[in-house]
Design an enzyme around this catalytic site. Structure first.
Site, short mmCIF file in Angstrom:
data_model
loop_
_atom_site.label_atom_id
_atom_site.label_comp_id
_atom_site.label_asym_id
_atom_site.label_seq_id
_atom_site.Cartn_x
_atom_site.Cartn_y
_atom_site.Cartn_z
N ARG A 73 0.82 -1.21 0.00
CA ARG A 73 0.00 0.00 0.00
C ARG A 73 0.86 1.26 0.00
O ARG A 73 0.55 2.23 -0.69
CB ARG A 73 -0.97 -0.02 1.18
CG ARG A 73 -2.13 -0.94 0.91
CD ARG A 73 -3.13 -1.03 2.06
NE ARG A 73 -4.27 -1.83 1.60
CZ ARG A 73 -5.32 -2.15 2.35
NH1 ARG A 73 -5.39 -1.77 3.62
NH2 ARG A 73 -6.31 -2.87 1.84
N TYR A 88 -6.35 -0.53 -6.93
CA TYR A 88 -5.82 -1.83 -6.47
C TYR A 88 -5.13 -1.76 -5.10
O TYR A 88 -4.92 -0.70 -4.56
CB TYR A 88 -4.97 -2.53 -7.53
CG TYR A 88 -3.72 -1.90 -8.09
CD1 TYR A 88 -3.04 -0.87 -7.48
CD2 TYR A 88 -3.20 -2.41 -9.28
CE1 TYR A 88 -1.88 -0.36 -8.02
CE2 TYR A 88 -2.04 -1.90 -9.85
CZ TYR A 88 -1.38 -0.88 -9.21
OH TYR A 88 -0.23 -0.38 -9.75
N GLU A 89 -4.88 -2.92 -4.54
CA GLU A 89 -4.42 -3.05 -3.14
C GLU A 89 -5.41 -2.38 -2.18
O GLU A 89 -4.99 -1.80 -1.17
CB GLU A 89 -3.02 -2.46 -2.94
CG GLU A 89 -1.96 -2.89 -3.91
CD GLU A 89 -1.80 -4.40 -4.06
OE1 GLU A 89 -2.29 -5.13 -3.19
OE2 GLU A 89 -1.21 -4.84 -5.05
N GLY A 90 -6.68 -2.51 -2.46
CA GLY A 90 -7.71 -1.89 -1.62
C GLY A 90 -8.07 -0.54 -2.18
O GLY A 90 -7.23 0.36 -2.19
N GLN A 128 -9.32 2.24 1.95
CA GLN A 128 -8.26 2.86 2.75
C GLN A 128 -8.86 3.81 3.78
O GLN A 128 -8.44 3.85 4.94
CB GLN A 128 -7.28 3.66 1.87
CG GLN A 128 -6.66 2.88 0.73
CD GLN A 128 -5.86 1.68 1.17
OE1 GLN A 128 -5.16 1.72 2.19
NE2 GLN A 128 -5.99 0.58 0.45
#
Lengths: 596, 596
Positions: A295, A439-441, A446
């Protein structure tokens, strides 16, 4: 035109000057990495980015990845560039020397990451994902697995991936269906299909090591029944060489808006042999180890693209002649003035610049904390650094990618009609940067992580790791003097942040939807305050340099002017965010679902 | 998935209810177009958009336009769709019956435009540009030229273009080099190269009529030496049929970020025969006639794409199951709840919705003014309407395209990773919408037009056409009551706008760069206040409907909730804009050019 040369002077400023008294102290284990040494690393990385990675960015976008009969081929030049990247040791900068890494500070490594993201974001994904996978193995895998896989991953001889998403579940991993069945020899048979797997298949390395989330038989439902497995594309032989293939196949690659030189794969695992990483049913914890590292890196992708977009826009704004300055002709010998003379073009350039330098300053602070968390001899510092990175990870990820995307679009706007043409190269920045908000959440996730998990953790301890230094700085620097307008501005925005925090804490207790409704605005508010704090500190340092004399007057002078622009033209956003947060969830949730 | 069905109920609201007492009064010439009749037109347009235009939007993006040996071929289905479009009379809705048009109100025509932009923006460019060209011919060409060209352009048998930009000049048309040499027969020989010509060449019609900016021999330098010429691709014979070709050639088509089914052409004119449109050296005036018409249309492109993006996002948010509602399970029979339950998803959906309905309301007001300007029997009303459209044209162009682009990206964000995949269709909206912020004058140029030309014109007369109704509405509706929070909010934002206007007027007098530095923020501020005013009026109407009873409770109830969201969650942006404007040019212009 895509223009990029690493902003080395600003990088050295955030690394060597800005955060030296950030409360994390000196780190004896990293003292060997003197400014001279790290400067040499940064300069070499700058050269590599400029000469090797940047030249294949546009061509990679045009050509894209190829998929034929299960084989993925990266665009021309990528294989050779990756070879040079690995041979140059760029995959292992901050890795543990135990596995062949160079043990450099994260604070240096993250600047190098920024450079490769600026020069070629698609390329950066291949080693980037590998780094996430390596972090998970290092943190959770057995010694046997580490011994086999870590050296080859750290050296870049092999790449790694993170296989999380399935077609019906991304954010909500509790729904995932991939299965892992234990075997007598301690291994598992992994079966299932994953989508959106960056670098899932490619031609850069001989082997690819997948970290796969799957369910054990009879695992509890939801996220408490997920385990993490290491599944190589080819099973390694005892001597470390490549053995038989392992039932791992790429079914297709996605056709995407951008990031076209990065292969985004549908991966099928068919009774593939894998090994458990971490405890059974504790896969989410291991996953978050790699996810959190990723992240921060994704945030830096936003900054990286934003910087390249800025430089490309500056180049054009100086080159393109159009109209005359409102304050009198500036280029009397030419048919028109360069468009950089126009206030509205300045507005766009300064906004990008202020975003980038602010993100870089905040990123360097977080990187210092990552180093302190890993290496500080003082347990109290270690804890405080860990708190700070936990708090700031979602902020860096979401805010930097939002701002990087804004910057890329401002660059397109500076180019006018030419910016919409692929040939100009700037629209690629806008397309490439877009994925980083997802992406990655997603950035919404977040924000929920920040307000839902981080704010209240340990009765606000994470938050204090940030609020205390800001409050102290305001107190120490208040009073009359040249810093007064800036300190007042910081205090005002910080006050809005504190009030918002209290509002969310209070309302969120009785109604979690209230926290959810405030989350995205709150994250941006907190991030802007953090950037303002970095800018105020930078201004103080620059002001002292100018006062006591320096050879680099232009640099410090520009730093103060950029900081002033940030305070006058960006920080006012916090006034709107505060009002939006205060409004609460009411009007947001009022409409019946059927009325949409 | 691309989802679009025209929002007919809201369209009828803005057409028949919202602006009936806007001070432009009834327009006798348009009274024959009763709500029944216009509803039938809108319904048929909705069907056409849904059944003919929408189905070839995605495929057109994938296939793009083809260029071979100077010939441009549009994607599959476009030729047939255009034939139906022209045969259905959609090219001539608001055109003068003298030329075969149907003389419908602009207020109706603009809603139909919105539909085609939602369904297929690339398609809409072909008749859209034609409409701009027709406007210029109607306003400035000789009767002979009108007689030859108007009927075929109005019927859609031929298309028109606007050829302004050259590779070295877009915004600064004073630099253009295309030449026109007078001939003995009263015609001109036009020679030069133009770029970025939308619909410059295609296979939809037998002839294409170019309106070309060029210089006469010995014309004064700069914009005062530009004339406008009509240059057909094929010279028409006396009987109106197509004669010999005219030295007009397409040299290439551009590869663009989006809008791929719209051919953007490099056009070469080689001793092509043309005729002067308007006076020699007064081409900019004629050009602005078509440009101003086009600017409102481009604003509507932003709204159109924003609406389609919203609908596509709503569809996905109801369909995609992921996570559980924070206020308790909403879909107990399913593995997860639809993501529309999550506050952050609601935030995105409501933002898009509030932008779209607000833009539609403001657009309808401007369209009413366009009709009053053309048809009102009262010279005072006519003047006031002209003032209002002059003021609002740059606002509609820039604000709507900014918000449409924001909406498209919010839709991508709602889709998460799936939104980045071309197959989902939403990333196309983001790519397509991007150009609208640039062409027909970048949004920065619109802002300069607003503060530089429109604010001060006739000692603020344009501005009064907007400020007076707003001030009156606030006065008439102040006091206690359910509208109080909204009226207070409107008054606060309007106050910020008035103060900003005074600040710009005062500073701009002594330093035009001050006006330039404030321009973009001021345009957004003014636009948001205009939308807030429309929403407050809509709320009053809806509130009365609900009070006195209505069969359409759900519609009016949703209108008030959307308006409330706008006031609570969007309008606070004005607080930031006000502070940014107040800051002035100082920090924006402080940095030396070399320091960039």
């Amino acid at each position: 035109m895509q223009v990029y040369d690493a902003p080395l002077r600003d990088m050295r400023f955030v690394l060597d000057e800005l955060h030296q008294d950030d409360g994390f102290g000196g780190i004896p284990a990293l003292e060997e990495f003197t400014p001279d040494l790290t400067s040499a690393v940064l300069e070499e990385a700058a050269r590599f980015s400029r000469e090797v990675l940047a030249p294949i960015n546009r061509s990679g976008d045009e050509e894209g990845c190829h998929f034929e009969n299960g084989v993925v081929r990266t665009p021309e030049g990528f294989k050779e560039a990756y070879k040079q990247f690995a041979e140059g040791g760029w995959t292992s900068l901050a890795s543990d020397p135990e596995w062949g890494g160079q043990g450099l500070p994260e604070a240096v490594s993250k600047l190098v990451e920024e450079m490769s993201c600026s020069a070629n974001l698609s390329f950066g994904l291949y080693p980037g994902l590998s780094h996430g996978a390596t972090t998970a193995i290092e943190g959770h895998a057995s010694e046997d697995l580490k011994r086999i896989y870590m050296p080859k991953l750290v050296s870049g001889e092999w790449c790694g991936t993170m296989c999380l998403t399935e077609s019906h579940c991304g954010t909500d991993l509790g729904l995932l269906r991939t299965r892992a069945v234990p075997q007598d020899d301690g291994s598992y048979r992994v079966t299932g299909s994953k989508i959106f797997i960056s670098a899932g298949e490619h031609d850069l390395t001989d082997n690819i090591i997948h970290l796969v989330l799957a369910r054990l038989p009879d695992a509890p439902k939801g996220v408490k029944g997920i385990s993490l497995f290491l599944v190589p594309k080819y099973l390694p032989k005892d001597d470390g060489s490549i053995g038989p293939s392992n039932g791992v196949a790429c079914g297709a690659i996605e056709h995407k808006m951008g990031l076209k030189a990065s292969a985004t794969c549908q991966m099928n695992f068919d009774d593939s042999t894998g090994w458990l990483v971490g405890e059974p049913n504790k896969g989410m914890a291991a996953m978050f180890t790699m996810m959190n590292a990723e992240r921060v890196s994704v945030g830096i992708q936003g900054l990286g693209v934003g910087e390249a977009a800025y430089q490309s826009a500056v180049w054009y704004a100086k080159d393109r002649l159009q109209g005359r300055s409102l304050s009198g002709v500036k280029n009397p010998g030419g048919p028109a003035d360069p468009i950089i003379v126009h206030p509205d073009v300045r507005r766009m350039l300064m906004t990008m610049r202020a975003y980038n330098e602010g993100c870089r300053a905040l990123s360097a602070w977080v990187s210092r904390a990552l180093d302190a968390e890993k290496h500080s001899p003082d347990p109290e510092v270690k804890q405080r650094a860990a708190d700070f990175t936990a708090l700031m990870t979602p902020v860096v990820k979401a805010l930097f990618t939002d701002l990087g995307h804004e910057s890329a679009h401002l660059a397109v706007q500076c180019y006018g009609g030419h910016g919409y043409i692929r040939e100009s190269g700037v629209e690629q920045y806008a397309r490439d940067a877009r994925i980083a908000m997802i992406y990655e959440g997603t950035n919404g996730i977040q924000a929920l992580d920040l307000v839902g998990r981080k704010l209240g953790a340990h009765t606000g301890r994470y938050l204090r790791s940030f609020f205390h230094p800001v409050a102290n700085f305001i107190e120490e620097n208040s009073g009359e003097g040249p810093m007064k307008p800036m300190i007042d501005g910081l205090a005002r925005a910080f006050g809005a942040l504190q009030l918002s925090t209290a509002t969310i804490a209070q309302r969120g207790l009785s109604d979690p939807e209230e926290a959810g409704a405030a989350a995205s605005d709150y994250l941006r508010l907190l991030g802007l305050v953090a950037m303002a704090y970095c800018y105020a500190r930078a201004t103080k340092i620059a002001g002292l340099k100018l006062l006591f004399g320096t050879d680099e007057k232009a640099f410090y002078d520009a730093k103060i002017k950029t900081a002033t622009f940030f305070f006058e033209r960006i920080l006012p956003q916090t006034a709107a965010l505060f009002l939006q947060i205060k409004a609460g969830k009411r009007s947001m949730m009022a409409l019946d679902q059927d009325a949409f």
